[in-house]
Structure formats: C-alpha cells, structure tokens
Design a protein around this motif. Structure first.
Motif, mmCIF file in Angstrom:
data_model
loop_
_atom_site.group_PDB
_atom_site.id
_atom_site.type_symbol
_atom_site.label_atom_id
_atom_site.label_comp_id
_atom_site.label_asym_id
_atom_site.label_seq_id
_atom_site.Cartn_x
_atom_site.Cartn_y
_atom_site.Cartn_z
ATOM 1 N N GLN A 116 7.957 6.079 13.085
ATOM 2 C CA GLN A 116 9.276 6.526 12.650
ATOM 3 C C GLN A 116 10.350 6.052 13.619
ATOM 4 O OE1 GLN A 116 9.977 7.924 9.791
ATOM 5 N NE2 GLN A 116 12.156 7.932 10.271
ATOM 6 N N ALA A 117 10.033 6.051 14.913
ATOM 7 C CA ALA A 117 10.997 5.573 15.911
ATOM 8 C C ALA A 117 11.327 4.105 15.678
ATOM 9 C CB ALA A 117 10.424 5.776 17.315
ATOM 10 N N LYS A 118 10.335 3.305 15.332
ATOM 11 C CA LYS A 118 10.591 1.884 15.039
ATOM 12 C C LYS A 118 11.441 1.737 13.776
ATOM 13 C CE LYS A 118 8.007 0.061 18.315
ATOM 14 N NZ LYS A 118 8.620 -0.735 19.423
ATOM 15 N N LEU A 119 11.149 2.546 12.764
ATOM 16 C CA LEU A 119 11.920 2.467 11.516
ATOM 17 C C LEU A 119 13.373 2.840 11.760
ATOM 18 C CD1 LEU A 119 9.307 4.064 9.082
ATOM 19 C CD2 LEU A 119 9.908 1.654 9.263
ATOM 20 N N GLU A 120 13.595 3.822 12.632
ATOM 21 C CA GLU A 120 14.966 4.256 12.926
ATOM 22 C C GLU A 120 15.731 3.210 13.734
ATOM 23 O OE1 GLU A 120 14.539 8.042 14.757
ATOM 24 O OE2 GLU A 120 14.022 9.074 12.889
ATOM 25 N N GLN A 121 15.008 2.286 14.340
ATOM 26 C CA GLN A 121 15.677 1.178 15.046
ATOM 27 C C GLN A 121 16.153 0.095 14.079
ATOM 28 O OE1 GLN A 121 12.926 -0.283 18.006
ATOM 29 N NE2 GLN A 121 12.766 1.705 19.018
ATOM 30 N N GLY A 122 15.814 0.277 12.807
ATOM 31 C CA GLY A 122 16.265 -0.678 11.805
ATOM 32 C C GLY A 122 15.202 -1.676 11.374
ATOM 33 N N LEU A 123 14.004 -1.538 11.899
ATOM 34 C CA LEU A 123 12.943 -2.456 11.502
ATOM 35 C C LEU A 123 12.409 -2.075 10.130
ATOM 36 C CD1 LEU A 123 10.890 -2.676 14.842
ATOM 37 C CD2 LEU A 123 12.708 -4.184 14.049
ATOM 38 N N GLY A 124 11.954 -3.065 9.386
ATOM 39 C CA GLY A 124 11.263 -2.793 8.142
ATOM 40 C C GLY A 124 9.873 -2.263 8.434
ATOM 41 N N ALA A 125 9.225 -1.747 7.395
ATOM 42 C CA ALA A 125 7.919 -1.130 7.609
ATOM 43 C C ALA A 125 6.897 -2.125 8.157
ATOM 44 C CB ALA A 125 7.414 -0.529 6.300
ATOM 45 N N MET A 129 5.180 -1.940 11.869
ATOM 46 C CA MET A 129 3.725 -1.907 12.085
ATOM 47 C C MET A 129 3.277 -3.061 12.971
ATOM 48 S SD MET A 129 1.863 -0.629 8.598
ATOM 49 C CE MET A 129 2.380 -2.027 7.600
ATOM 50 N N ALA A 130 3.879 -4.238 12.792
ATOM 51 C CA ALA A 130 3.508 -5.381 13.624
ATOM 52 C C ALA A 130 3.794 -5.101 15.090
ATOM 53 C CB ALA A 130 4.260 -6.631 13.158
ATOM 54 N N HIS A 131 4.948 -4.476 15.385
ATOM 55 C CA HIS A 131 5.280 -4.140 16.777
ATOM 56 C C HIS A 131 4.237 -3.194 17.362
ATOM 57 C CE1 HIS A 131 9.550 -5.543 17.674
ATOM 58 N NE2 HIS A 131 9.237 -6.090 16.508
ATOM 59 N N LEU A 132 3.877 -2.183 16.590
ATOM 60 C CA LEU A 132 2.891 -1.223 17.100
ATOM 61 C C LEU A 132 1.530 -1.889 17.296
ATOM 62 C CD1 LEU A 132 3.793 1.988 15.065
ATOM 63 C CD2 LEU A 132 4.299 1.471 17.455
ATOM 64 N N ARG A 133 1.166 -2.756 16.384
ATOM 65 C CA ARG A 133 -0.135 -3.436 16.516
ATOM 66 C C ARG A 133 -0.168 -4.290 17.779
ATOM 67 N NH1 ARG A 133 0.590 -4.992 10.731
ATOM 68 N NH2 ARG A 133 -0.615 -3.534 9.460
ATOM 69 N N TRP A 134 0.906 -5.074 18.015
ATOM 70 C CA TRP A 134 0.918 -5.922 19.208
ATOM 71 C C TRP A 134 0.881 -5.077 20.470
ATOM 72 C CZ3 TRP A 134 -0.807 -10.428 18.903
ATOM 73 C CH2 TRP A 134 -0.560 -11.256 17.809
ATOM 74 N N GLY A 135 1.536 -3.916 20.421
ATOM 75 C CA GLY A 135 1.506 -3.027 21.578
ATOM 76 C C GLY A 135 0.110 -2.493 21.849
ATOM 77 N N ILE A 136 -0.571 -2.076 20.802
ATOM 78 C CA ILE A 136 -1.921 -1.541 20.977
ATOM 79 C C ILE A 136 -2.855 -2.623 21.515
ATOM 80 C CG2 ILE A 136 -3.934 -0.655 19.728
ATOM 81 C CD1 ILE A 136 -1.918 0.719 17.807
ATOM 82 N N LEU A 137 -2.763 -3.819 20.943
ATOM 83 C CA LEU A 137 -3.657 -4.889 21.391
ATOM 84 C C LEU A 137 -3.374 -5.267 22.849
ATOM 85 C CD1 LEU A 137 -5.915 -6.771 20.448
ATOM 86 C CD2 LEU A 137 -4.159 -8.465 19.879
#
Length: 328
Positions: A116-125, A129-137
C-alpha cells in the motif's frame, strides 16, 4: 498465414536499418577506443600460475552468491512469487552452501502495508510488486552473503549483479556487508552480465545526441580485446568503482564493481577470474554460472510445489488464470 506478414517483415527490416545506423554513429572500433583512451585506461589481464593462485587465496576459498525468483498466478493481486538465494564456496566435500528462501504474495496480510505504501507513492500495482520483489531478492542475497563471510571467510566473494541493486533495495544490509568484507579481508566483486547503464556513453560523448541514444552495452561491444580491461577515470568515485572486462572471446564485456578500499587487490582478483573463465565462452565467471545453475528456480518446480501445498480449490479460486483452461 496472416495477410499482413509482409508488413511485419518490412517493419523488422526497418528496425534492422535503424539499429545499424545507431551502432555506426559511434564510429569504428578504432575510433571508439581512441575516444575511450582519452577518458580512461586500457589494461591487459594475464593468466595466473598455480602458485600465484595459491598465493592469492592463502588457503582460503572462492565464494559466489546468486538468487532466483519465479512468479506464478493470474494478475494482481492473485499472484505468488517464490525466491531462493544461495551462497556457495569452494572447498573440500563440495564446499559450503548457505540457502535462504522467501515467498511473496499481495494476498498475504504481512505484505499489504508495504504494498500500500508503494501504491500511495503513485506506482502502479505491477510496478509496486516489482519493487517489493527486487527488495526481497536483494535482502536474501545480502543475507546469505553476510552469513558466508561470517562462517567461511572466503578470500574472494563474487556477487551476480552490481552493487547498486543491493545499495538501493537492501541499504542497511549492504552497509553491514561492506564492513564485514573489509573487516574480514574478503575481496568482494559484483559482476554484471547484462549492462543496462548509460553512464559510460554519457562520459565518452558528453551531452551529445549519441549519449542520449546509446547505452553502455552498445559502446562496449567489441571495444575490448580478450583479456583486456577498461577503467574510466572519474573524480570522486566514492567507496565503490566499476571496471569493464572482456574475459573471453565473445565481444560483449561484463562490468565488475569493487570496493575502492580493496583496489590494490583488484588486478590479481581479475587475473584469477580471467584464468578460470573459458576462453571460448561468453566471458562470464564460471563459478557464478555454477551457483546460478544450482539456485535457479523453474516454473515447473514452483508449480509442483504449489500443487503439493495448496488445496486445489484454493489454487483454482485465487491463482489459476482462466487462460490456463484454454483448449486451443
């Protein structure tokens, strides 16, 4: 056969003409080398003897870190991503392996706040998700690397990918990792196979039109001879540097990130990688290919794991795309 096949071929031919003009705009290889020499230094690598390799490693090991992810499902939020990271070192009995695994899905409550924090920054869904995936990896890779440094203390640790990805997606862990590498005298290098940056093109062509159009991959193709390196002379590079290397006969080069505090050991570390890289291969360090082959997740494996773990009804409701039921 589609009636517009001729149009498609015509457009592909136009693409080819455009790519040819774009590549030639940078000049011949000789002209590119002359321009590169004005801003940096070419140097030659050499293959090490057995004694030189033993002297470099000081009875310690070689390590490599890589990660893998596979996403399956329908569309947001009905997707699951599985991650796996591996740090593997050489040594007796096949060396040491340190694994880390993780699962991500927007359907899980523990990810909804960060998503939700990423979505509120204006990113699309999909982008969120791509940002979170790269962070986890990145965090998984940093974790297994740090554990390998603590338990094994290899002499040389190779990361599959540049330092920037860890800096951006796992900044705290990257800071700890750097400190551990320096404290434990582990030379750490990040090797990038697919160079997507434009920094070298901008440095060589300034703010000209070519710098705006060309990527470093195009500039570097064929620029180096086998066993050659190129280092751009930059002011204030900070705590990390990047050198371009052609380890084998393939004309595409790789980028190698290093800590400037370990600059004195860079040449011998690159000489070692040149020694172990197959001359007729694509020029990527062999040990990282070994780690990649072991850590890589496949779609078939993930599907089998989900089939064994999820109730068929839950998989059908939440993850199975309707297109999977196509009969044609």
């Amino acid at each position: 056969m589609p009636s517009d096949r001729g149009l498609l071929l015509s457009e592909l031919e136009e693409l080819n003409r455009h790519l040819r003009r774009r590549y030639r705009a940078g000049g011949t290889i000789l002209e590119r080398r002359g321009r590169a020499r004005e801003r940096g230094v070419f140097a030659s690598l050499r293959r090490l003897s057995g004694k030189e390799i033993r002297d470099f490693f000081q009875e310690r090991t070689l390590g490599g870190v890589d990660g893998s992810l596979v996403t399956t499902g329908a569309s947001y939020p009905y997707v699951v991503t599985l991650f796996r990271a591996l740090a593997r070192t050489t040594g007796n009995g096949g060396g040491r392996r340190i694994w880390a695994e993780e699962l991500f899905s927007p359907l899980l409550p523990r990810f909804q706040e960060s998503l939700q924090a990423k979505l509120e920054q204006g990113l699309g869904a999909e982008e969120a998700m791509a940002h979170l995936r790269w962070g986890i990896l990145a965090q998984l890779e940093a974790r297994v690397c740090a554990e390998a440094l603590a338990k094994e203390r290899p002499r040389l640790m190779l990361l599959d990918g540049g330092f920037a990805r860890l800096e951006k997606h796992a900044p705290q862990m990257w800071g700890s990792l750097k400190a551990a590498a320096l404290d434990r005298d582990v030379v750490i290098l990040g090797v990038t196979e697919e160079i997507a940056s434009r920094s070298l093109a901008k440095a060589l062509w300034g703010d000209g039109l070519l710098a705006e159009a060309a990527a470093d991959r195009e500039v570097l193709f064929g620029l180096l001879q086998p066993g050659e390196t190129y280092l751009l002379e930059e002011e204030g590079t900070g705590e990390k540097g990047r050198i371009y290397v052609r380890f084998a006969g393939h004309p595409q080069v790789v980028a190698v990130d290093y800590l400037t505090a370990q600059e004195k050991e860079l040449a011998q570390a690159l000489n070692f990688l040149y020694t172990i890289t197959p001359a007729h291969g694509r020029g990527f360090p062999l040990w990282l290919d070994v780690v990649d082959n072991e850590v890589r997740l496949t779609g078939e494996y993930v599907e089998a794991l989900l089939a064994a773990s999820l109730e068929p009804a839950m998989a059908e409701v939440f993850l199975r795309p309707l297109r999977a039921n196509r009969e044609l």
